[in-house]
Design a protein around this motif. Structure first.
Motif, PDB file in Angstrom:
ATOM      1  N   TRP A  64      -1.743  13.823  16.894  1.00 39.61           N
ATOM      2  CA  TRP A  64      -1.374  14.378  15.591  1.00 39.61           C
ATOM      3  C   TRP A  64      -2.633  14.879  14.893  1.00 39.61           C
ATOM      4  O   TRP A  64      -3.711  14.289  15.013  1.00 39.61           O
ATOM      5  CB  TRP A  64      -0.706  13.327  14.715  1.00 39.61           C
ATOM      6  CG  TRP A  64       0.642  12.893  15.194  1.00 39.61           C
ATOM      7  CD1 TRP A  64       0.905  12.022  16.225  1.00 39.61           C
ATOM      8  CD2 TRP A  64       1.907  13.297  14.674  1.00 39.61           C
ATOM      9  NE1 TRP A  64       2.254  11.857  16.379  1.00 39.61           N
ATOM     10  CE2 TRP A  64       2.912  12.632  15.438  1.00 39.61           C
ATOM     11  CE3 TRP A  64       2.309  14.148  13.654  1.00 39.61           C
ATOM     12  CZ2 TRP A  64       4.257  12.805  15.191  1.00 39.61           C
ATOM     13  CZ3 TRP A  64       3.654  14.316  13.400  1.00 39.61           C
ATOM     14  CH2 TRP A  64       4.615  13.653  14.171  1.00 39.61           C
TER      15      TRP A  64
ATOM     16  N   ARG B 238      -1.284  19.847   5.797  1.00 36.16           N
ATOM     17  CA  ARG B 238      -0.781  20.579   6.963  1.00 36.16           C
ATOM     18  C   ARG B 238      -0.828  19.632   8.149  1.00 36.16           C
ATOM     19  O   ARG B 238      -1.898  19.164   8.555  1.00 36.16           O
ATOM     20  CB  ARG B 238      -1.633  21.823   7.224  1.00 36.16           C
ATOM     21  CG  ARG B 238      -1.194  22.625   8.436  1.00 36.16           C
ATOM     22  CD  ARG B 238      -1.872  23.968   8.464  1.00 36.16           C
ATOM     23  NE  ARG B 238      -1.610  24.682   9.702  1.00 36.16           N
ATOM     24  CZ  ARG B 238      -1.822  25.972   9.881  1.00 36.16           C
ATOM     25  NH1 ARG B 238      -2.287  26.703   8.892  1.00 36.16           N
ATOM     26  NH2 ARG B 238      -1.568  26.550  11.037  1.00 36.16           N
TER      27      ARG B 238
ATOM     28  N   ALA C 128       0.135  18.906  12.103  1.00 33.74           N
ATOM     29  CA  ALA C 128       0.493  19.462  13.413  1.00 33.74           C
ATOM     30  C   ALA C 128       0.884  18.322  14.342  1.00 33.74           C
ATOM     31  O   ALA C 128       0.035  17.505  14.727  1.00 33.74           O
ATOM     32  CB  ALA C 128      -0.673  20.242  13.998  1.00 33.74           C
TER      33      ALA C 128
ATOM     34  N   GLU D 262       1.721  27.599  18.377  1.00 33.32           N
ATOM     35  CA  GLU D 262       1.255  26.640  17.388  1.00 33.32           C
ATOM     36  C   GLU D 262       2.389  26.332  16.418  1.00 33.32           C
ATOM     37  O   GLU D 262       3.221  27.190  16.122  1.00 33.32           O
ATOM     38  CB  GLU D 262       0.065  27.218  16.604  1.00 33.32           C
ATOM     39  CG  GLU D 262      -1.103  27.649  17.455  1.00 33.32           C
ATOM     40  CD  GLU D 262      -2.163  28.391  16.647  1.00 33.32           C
ATOM     41  OE1 GLU D 262      -1.886  28.698  15.462  1.00 33.32           O
ATOM     42  OE2 GLU D 262      -3.237  28.667  17.183  1.00 33.32           O
TER      43      GLU D 262
ATOM     44  N   ALA E  16       3.093  23.714  12.709  1.00 32.67           N
ATOM     45  CA  ALA E  16       2.663  22.669  11.789  1.00 32.67           C
ATOM     46  C   ALA E  16       3.627  22.594  10.617  1.00 32.67           C
ATOM     47  O   ALA E  16       4.225  23.603  10.218  1.00 32.67           O
ATOM     48  CB  ALA E  16       1.246  22.944  11.283  1.00 32.67           C
TER      49      ALA E  16
END
Length: 410
Positions: free
Chosen positions: A217, A244, A246, A256, A258
């Protein structure tokens, strides 16, 4: 691992710069390379090293993969192997100055130790023209009242669109605070007009951000404090907290994702009825290829205000689509589309404007950046804003064209 991600991006740029020397790699090999970059950004050094070794075995002229392999070996504490790979890079390729500096920093600090992080600067000087600097109403006619009291008026010319030229100066500074993933950020901005000086604006912003990683994470948190002036008078005080996150998802190479959250407090010293607290929740998805980045954002908005603000609280959403592409070593293009929707919960002004305000704002942007020399570029940008509402007083269009000269890390 933020440092590894930045190195991976830098290596991708190096690979692009030296593409004339590569041997037309197969698609599956590029997919393997992107998977290795993903593993690097997730902190999986051993896995990334194995994939990068396969890439260089199949593509011995893949400079980016050689650099990433050397950096990963250094991060694993394998100094001798990292040095062998650094020498291989220096002897086999003509390296850009940024890569040379990166290698020198790793050698100076020693493998297995964090490389020293440098301050980052940006200064931009701009000249442009906007066909509606005052956000003047699109329709000169408006109505007030209801039923038999409905009366139509015509706006004074001061409230109609005014075109004007402008100049602006912007600067930002990012300073790493040690090697723990914490940065201090300062930004300043000033814009002044040729004739409509009452619309001159300036702002200053300070922020601290920190990145945490655990179990795949990645969380980046930011705290922001800002001030905005209008016509040389304090107009806004802003406070924000952003996050933010992810998650460790198994995504396609280059993909990607997030989660995003933002809480802000805006204070208007001269218009306290408009003070507000806004919460934004949503997600950011993107795809990064060798020479481009595409990113989409979608968030839900909740804006709570004082009881005296016309229309009261409001709800809405925000969406954006951004694209960045590298055409060649000197030319970069950008394009963006954003849409914001607000709906007020109460009648805007009882007995005068008997409707709940509905606002839809669309912004379109296109820009091209040409590198003149190292650390210096020229940017041409066009931006159009189209605000559509059910209250004609607030509808407006604005189009601006500007030319900027920017200096990066000079």
């Amino acid at each position: 691992m933020n440092r590894l991600l930045r190195i991976a991006v830098l290596a991708t740029a190096l690979s692009s710069c030296l593409s004339h020397a590569q041997q037309n790699p197969q698609d599956h090999q590029e997919e393997l390379y992107r998977a290795a970059l993903r593993a690097l950004s997730d902190g999986k050094l051993e896995e990334a090293s194995a994939m990068l070794q396969r890439v260089v075995d199949q593509q011995p002229r893949h400079a980016g993969a050689w650099l990433d392999l050397a950096i990963s070996q250094c991060e694993l504490g394998k100094s001798a192997e990292a040095e062998r790979l650094f020498v291989r890079l220096e002897q086999g390729f003509s390296l850009p100055s940024g890569i040379v500096e990166t290698i020198a920093r790793y050698r100076a600090t020693g493998c297995g130790k964090p490389a020293a992080r440098r301050d980052a600067w940006l200064v931009v000087a701009t000249r442009g023209r906007d066909d509606n600097v005052n956000q003047g109403a699109r329709d000169p006619r408006f109505s007030i009242g209801t039923g038999s009291t409905l009366t139509e008026y015509e706006l004074d010319p001061d409230f109609l669109p005014k075109a004007d030229g402008f100049s602006q100066l912007a600067a930002s500074w990012l300073k790493p605070l040690g090697n723990s993933g914490t940065n201090a950020i300062v930004q300043a901005y000033s814009r002044w007009h040729e004739h409509e000086r009452t619309h001159d604006t300036a702002s200053v912003l300070g922020a601290v951000e920190h990145t945490w990683t655990a179990g795949g994470w990645r969380l980046r948190g930011t705290a922001v404090l800002g001030y905005v002036t209008l016509d040389r008078t304090l107009y806004q005080r802003q406070q924000q907290v952003q996050a933010r996150l992810a998650p460790p998802l198994k995504l396609a190479p280059g993909a990607e994702f997030a989660l995003y959250a933002n809480a802000s407090r805006v204070i208007y010293p001269t218009r306290p009825a408009y003070d507000s607290n806004t919460v934004e929740l949503g997600g950011i998805a993107g795809y990064r290829s060798k020479r481009s980045l595409t990113q989409a954002t979608l968030t839900r908005l909740q804006d709570d205000s004082s009881k005296s603000r016309p229309g009261g609280d409001r709800k809405g959403w925000f969406g954006s689509l951004q694209w960045y592409g590298e055409v060649n070593e000197r030319l970069t293009l950008e394009a963006g589309l954003t849409r914001q929707h607000w709906r007020s919960e109460r009648i805007y002004s009882p007995r005068l404007i008997e409707t709940r305000r509905l606002q839809n704002t669309t912004t379109v942007r296109a820009a091209g950046q040409w590198q003149l020399r190292p650390y210096q570029s020229v940017v041409l940008e066009w931006r159009g804003t189209f605000n559509r509402e059910n209250i004609s007083l607030f509808q407006y269009n604005s189009r601006a064209l500007q030319l900027s000269l920017r200096w990066d890390n000079f």
